[in-house]
Design an enzyme around this catalytic site. Sequence first.
Site, PDB file in Angstrom:
ATOM      1  N   SER A 178      -9.123   3.527   2.393  1.00 43.93           N
ATOM      2  CA  SER A 178      -8.256   3.774   1.521  1.00 43.93           C
ATOM      3  C   SER A 178      -7.177   2.630   0.915  1.00 43.93           C
ATOM      4  CB  SER A 178      -7.218   4.717   2.270  1.00 43.93           C
ATOM      5  OG  SER A 178      -6.509   4.170   3.319  1.00 43.93           O
ATOM      6  N   LYS A 200       1.032  -1.244  -0.120  1.00 44.46           N
ATOM      7  CA  LYS A 200      -0.194  -0.116   0.091  1.00 44.46           C
ATOM      8  C   LYS A 200       1.166   1.353  -0.099  1.00 44.46           C
ATOM      9  CE  LYS A 200      -3.580   2.429   2.588  1.00 44.46           C
ATOM     10  NZ  LYS A 200      -4.609   2.157   3.634  1.00 44.46           N
ATOM     11  N   SER A 206     -10.261   1.682   6.362  1.00 43.43           N
ATOM     12  CA  SER A 206      -9.567   1.446   5.397  1.00 43.43           C
ATOM     13  C   SER A 206      -9.162   0.080   4.985  1.00 43.43           C
ATOM     14  CB  SER A 206      -8.357   2.607   5.383  1.00 43.43           C
ATOM     15  OG  SER A 206      -8.730   3.720   5.398  1.00 43.43           O
TER      16      SER A 206
END
Length: 477
Positions: free
Chosen positions: A155, A80, A179
């Site tokens: 996210s 990520k 997220s």
Amino acid sequence: MDPLSLSATEASRRIHARELSCREFMQAALDRIAALNPTFNAIVNPAGPTNLLAQADARDAELAAGRSRGWLHGLPIAIKDAADAQGFPTTRGCVLLRDHRPGRDSVMVERLRAAGCIVIGKTNIPEFGLGSHTFNSLFGPTRNAWDPAVSAGGSSGGAAVVLARRMLPLADGSDFMGSLRNPAGWNHVFGLRPSQGRVPTGPGPDVWVDQLSTEGPMARTAGDLGRLLATQSGHDPRLPLSLQSDLGYAPPEAGDTRALQGLRVGWLGDLQGHLAMEDGVLAACGEALAALAAGGARVDEARLGTDPHALWDCWLTWRRALTGPRVAPLLHLPGARELIKPEALWEHDQSQGLGWTDFMRASQARTRYYHHMLDLFGHWDVLALPSAQVWPFPVQERWPRTIAGRTMDTYHRWMEVTIYATLAGLPAISMPAGFHPVRGWPMGLQLIAAPGADALLLRVAAAYEATRPDFMARAPA
């Protein structure tokens, strides 16, 4: 046989048994990414294929010599774009950071590499990871694995799509306001927010106060989820508040549903109408609750038992206190206010009027809430909520302005359903729950457990998976 249809655990077994080479797996992943990533935009800043295949060949040579680095030996992973991975930019989705290259790995990436994985690139996130919708002005939007016209969530949106579209076998993510949970739910995969301190994150500029966000695992199977969390977990002296206790998880036998027998599930739903919910969300979660009950769980309605309005005010204070300092260092750069997204600027500007007394009051409110949740877990083993309040919305929208006719007064109010685990530092898992009856979009169910009970959630997820094998095996067309 498509290597990418395998679980990470099975792929690891075959690689170590020399039934599947690291090169074959890497080539399959590169081919799938080349075919699908232009549409879904889940992976950003990828490494070159020649370099990656050379690394795969080196892993094969190590196995031929009788050496394995660990269970992730030769498996490709994209990190990520909020975590540092040496050799790749960490942009956090911000144009101002497009050339930011860290000189070292984060603690989590160190652990993944030590277990043998090959980092192939980064997964896309919203700018600064703010907002549960993955889009930014640097790379553009990530599109939902089941429908490219709608949001992938965030996210960790890029991570969820990489998994759901079978581009890679595993993904890491992080979770501040859902997220890991929101994109997992919207893409029909598992996402687990660990107990606070379970996975050491960073280290960043502060290691004492900034604890609301945590890194964690995403996977298509509960077994992979548990193995990845075990790899990510463990105390690190650079993160003094990281947990020293062991995860204490051993994968159950395939088909074992004993974790559901007698499990006390408290269904919080929409908090007696406090949370605005789009039509069909609660019904989709009801399918998952019915499966839990069919496996032997006792599912009953529950009440949060504390004022959700006061919790939201507490949340806003903590969020501003932690988010403002992340944006502030970039504001001295030329044109920063024109280049940084308005939601991030709003968080920063709101934080400027925050006093120490205000923050301490919010900390005390959070403490009272934590102790209240401890009391609730005297009655329930897990508390259940939807993983989102709305179905995936059009990818060109920034965030939902209304839900069921109710106006959302901030850019993140539509994800209020995720704060109840975060504020108390509790472990929470998002499990695939159901699908939109017309559009076929996925929805997830959150299960929240007591502090440190991550292993319980993993056992429950594995048992739930065993009760719905056909449903769990569904994949995007």
